[in-house]
Design an enzyme around this catalytic site. Sequence first.
Site, PDB file in Angstrom:
ATOM      1  N   TYR A  33      66.268 113.184  87.259  1.00 21.63           N
ATOM      2  CA  TYR A  33      65.468 112.260  87.557  1.00 21.63           C
ATOM      3  C   TYR A  33      64.173 112.297  88.201  1.00 21.63           C
ATOM      4  CZ  TYR A  33      65.048 108.611  90.763  1.00 21.63           C
ATOM      5  OH  TYR A  33      64.177 107.235  92.160  1.00 21.63           O
TER       6      TYR A  33
ATOM      7  N   SER B  42      58.301 107.760  92.909  1.00 17.21           N
ATOM      8  CA  SER B  42      59.031 108.490  93.151  1.00 17.21           C
ATOM      9  C   SER B  42      58.402 109.441  94.363  1.00 17.21           C
ATOM     10  CB  SER B  42      60.862 108.863  92.998  1.00 17.21           C
ATOM     11  OG  SER B  42      61.666 109.529  93.589  1.00 17.21           O
TER      12      SER B  42
END
Length: 286
Positions: A191, A178
Amino acid sequence: MSDRHDTERPPQAQEHQPGDEHKMMPEPDYMPRYPGSGRLKDKVALITGGDSGIGRATSILFAREGAKIAFVYRDKDEDAEKTRRLIEEEGGKAIAFRGDIGDKSFCDEVVAKTVSEFDRLDVLVNDAGEQHMAEELEEISEAQLTRTFRTNIFGIFFITQAALPHLKKGDAIVNLTSITAYRGQPVLMDYASTKGAILALTRSLSKNLADKGIRVNGVAPGPIWTPLIPASFPPDKVANFGANQPMGRAGQPNEVAPAVLFLACADSSYMTGQVLHPNGGAVVGG
């Protein structure tokens, strides 16, 4: 591509991870834009998180390119059934596995049944993930921290460990990391940490497997309109999701899937340990 997703996205929220795609308004764009060219003809791909979002778009695109698809999903049966049907409409064969990739025995079973059904495994796409918003580090409970790491990073280790004995020279692993691995995210600290771990694993595993001819690469999307978004953020944040990117909008799953395809097929035969960045114009790692 229509920009209806940027002008007509109402505030919305969902209560449970990883979210239901069929409840999103509007539904994400998941269909491939171009005819297939056989880039994965006769290949078998295993895709985690394949029922929705980037995983769904990738599953359909791979099927259009000639692959047989095994995909894993957590518990969203309606979304998974739609993905299976869409794969079959592309002329592909599909099997779906319902369960938790944070469970090693489940991952072992998925790989064993995939190879039993299709006689081989050529491509592994590690896409499944979850995220939970927290304004302060102290808000992240031990249970949440454990769950996020178990899904996002332990699951990749487990499924990849099970898959490796079946992969051979010329095969590929693609990990979804990400933009948060590069930039951080102040309300997704656990995360973002898992996505940084995925980045490091991608680079490390690529060197470990280079002499075997198995390529390992990553894709680091920016803000993409998937079920994780309404399942993670307040309605007002969802309505404006992605607006701060240079391109002024969130991306769609079918804008990420081609990057996964490129890394999964022979077009990227001289690439390993690398990451592609479909993120709407943000410059990272420069």
